[in-house]
Structure formats: C-alpha cells, structure tokens
Enzyme design. Sequence first.
Site, mmCIF file in Angstrom:
data_model
loop_
_atom_site.group_PDB
_atom_site.id
_atom_site.type_symbol
_atom_site.label_atom_id
_atom_site.label_comp_id
_atom_site.label_asym_id
_atom_site.label_seq_id
_atom_site.Cartn_x
_atom_site.Cartn_y
_atom_site.Cartn_z
ATOM 1 N N ASP A 32 -5.439 12.916 -26.839
ATOM 2 C CA ASP A 32 -5.024 14.143 -26.151
ATOM 3 C C ASP A 32 -5.728 15.363 -26.752
ATOM 4 O OD1 ASP A 32 -3.436 14.106 -23.905
ATOM 5 O OD2 ASP A 32 -1.537 13.965 -24.999
ATOM 6 N N GLN A 56 3.718 11.203 -25.136
ATOM 7 C CA GLN A 56 3.968 11.992 -23.929
ATOM 8 C C GLN A 56 4.856 13.192 -24.251
ATOM 9 O OE1 GLN A 56 2.619 11.265 -20.760
ATOM 10 N NE2 GLN A 56 3.470 13.267 -20.232
ATOM 11 N N LYS A 97 -0.721 6.242 -16.102
ATOM 12 C CA LYS A 97 -1.695 6.102 -17.185
ATOM 13 C C LYS A 97 -1.881 4.626 -17.533
ATOM 14 C CE LYS A 97 -0.851 10.646 -19.121
ATOM 15 N NZ LYS A 97 -0.015 11.492 -19.960
#
Length: 296
Positions: free
Chosen positions: A121, A98, A54
Amino acid sequence: MGAQIIDGKAFAAKVRSKVGEHVTSLKADHGITPGLAVVLVGEDPASQVYVRSKGKMTTEVGMKSVEHKLDVATSEADLLALIDALNNDDSIHGILVQLPLPGHLDEDLVINAISPAKDVDGFHISNVGLLGTGQKSMVPCTPLGCLMMLREHHGSLSGLDAVVIGRSNIVGKPMAQLLLGDSCTVTIAHSRTKDLQDVVRRADIVVAAVGRPEMVPGDWIKKGASVIDVGINRIERDGKNKLVGDVDFASCAEVAGAITPVPGGVGPMTIACLLANTVTACCRANGLAEPEGLTA
Ligand code: NDP
C-alpha cells in the site's frame, strides 16, 4: 463533449495482463509464485467488498492470495503478531491491512509494523520518506494508477502545471510527490486554499481527491487540461443511487483535453496497481529485475 475519456477499466485490464505475464515467467523461470496477504479486522461492508475483489483479482493473475479475517475485537498484540508472522513468511511478498481499522487499534502503529519491503500500500513511514526523497519505494496504489494514466496520455509530464486538490496521506500528498518526480510544477490545494478556482484554472493537470460530489465545475478547467477524478461519492439523484466523482463530469468534459469517468476511471486502476506492487515487491525480494512500466 470535447475531452478524450480515459478508460481506466480498459487500462487496468492491460496492467493486470502485464502483471499476469510476469507472474507466469516468475513461476516458469524461477519457481516463484508472488503472494499477497490481505488482513481485514471487523465486518465493515465496504471493506469486505474491497477485500473480496482484491482476493479474486490476485488469484486471476496467478498469484497466491491469502486472506486473514479477524474479529472486530482483535487486540493490537494479536494483530501485530499476525503481521510479524507474515513479515517472516517467505511465500508472502505483499501485506495489506485494510483500512479503516476499528477505533481501539492504532493505525500508524499497525502500518509501521509491516516490513517496508512488503508494504504494497506504500503507507509505511519508510516508504513515505523514500518517495519524498525520490528514492525507490513502494508507491501508494491510487496515485500510482493516476500517474500511469497521465503518462500514457501525455508521454512526458515534464514542465506541466499540476494541481492536486486534497492533501491526504493516501492520495493527495503522494500524488503531488509523484508529479514532482515527473518534473511537473505542483500545487497542492486543500480546504483552506484561497481562490481555488484561480489555482485550478492555471493547471494543465488537475487531480481531484476531495470527497465532495461534483465540486469542480467545467468553468474552473483550463481548455485542454487533463482531469483525473479520484473522488468516489454516493449520491441520490432522481430517486436513484448514483456514484459520482469530485468533478462535474459533463461540464468538465466540454473543456478538458482528457478526463477520467467515475465509475470506470481511477477506481479500477487502484487494485491493478496493488497487483503491480506485489509483483515488484516479489522481484525485489528475490533480487530479480523489476517489471518495466509497473512502478513509478
Ligand atoms: P480525505 O478526506 O482524507 O482528504 C480530503 C482532502 O480534501 C483534504 O485534504 C481536504 O482538505 C480536502 N478538501 C475538503 N474540502 C475541500 C474543499 N472544499 N476545497 C478544497 N479541498 C477540500 O480523503 P481521501 O484523500 O482519502 O479521498 C478523497 C476522495 O478520493 C474520496 O472521495 C475517496 O472516496 C476517494 N478515493 C478513491 C480511491 C479510488 O481508488 N478511486 C482511493 C482512495 C480515495 P483539508 O486537509 O484542509 O481538510
């Protein structure tokens, strides 16, 4: 093989290039550099790989990438303090924590501490509610990537029968909401669904997000249907480690009209959509027009 293979790798490269163009013009025209902060708690090997790639792709499209790697024993209070600082940092437009988090940390509490406007997200309860009510939101990256590929293939999805297999909060449910938003007739199947094959056989679009290797065989698929395989399963075959999806690719490709491979289908689109969401968040934060084709 009859199906068109949907090349997620190539499509993701196109999305990243579009993101890169927007980043260039945000810098040149407004002096703004979109920034993405990724927070990793602990040393889970798979999470470390995701975070690294990422960061690399964020930098490649010209955005600012910030990584916060915290000790596995980090307290909830310290993690919340970091999120608060990132929420208040004007150079950061997207925040991603994460998952999974170590067991002593409350995932819902942590995700809901992220400012909804920076929740790239799309897991914050406000964004879930906005998506569910058809309002402008941050959309979870994996389902957004699936939607983009389906739109590219079909043009309009209106009136198509779609079956989503799996009802998780990160894939199945938001996928179903997005398909409904594009006027599909949507069925959500799960582990208690009766006669799954009959349900799948009706569908013009099948999205499989189950986590069971090659569970969907070709004879469940309606001729000409589009099959989007979200599953990532590591198996051993002929003494070798292999990555396979939730559908049996060979037999499904015989009957489907289009199908995503694993690897090289949905996977690459997920990070591309994270970058797209970060640019979108940056434009919204600065009251600028959103990039076309990068949101739901
Ligand atoms: P979850 O384990 O959270 O959800 C799986 C879903 O599948 C559940 O709703 C479960 O039903 C359903 N299910 C399980 N067994 C069956 C069955 N026999 N028949 C029908 N439904 C069944 O998984 P995720 O949604 O997080 O992920 C799904 C897959 O997608 C995984 O392989 C994951 O690795 C992959 N993934 C890939 C991503 C990518 O970028 N390509 C991103 C995210 C996930 P129930 O609710 O009843 O238990």
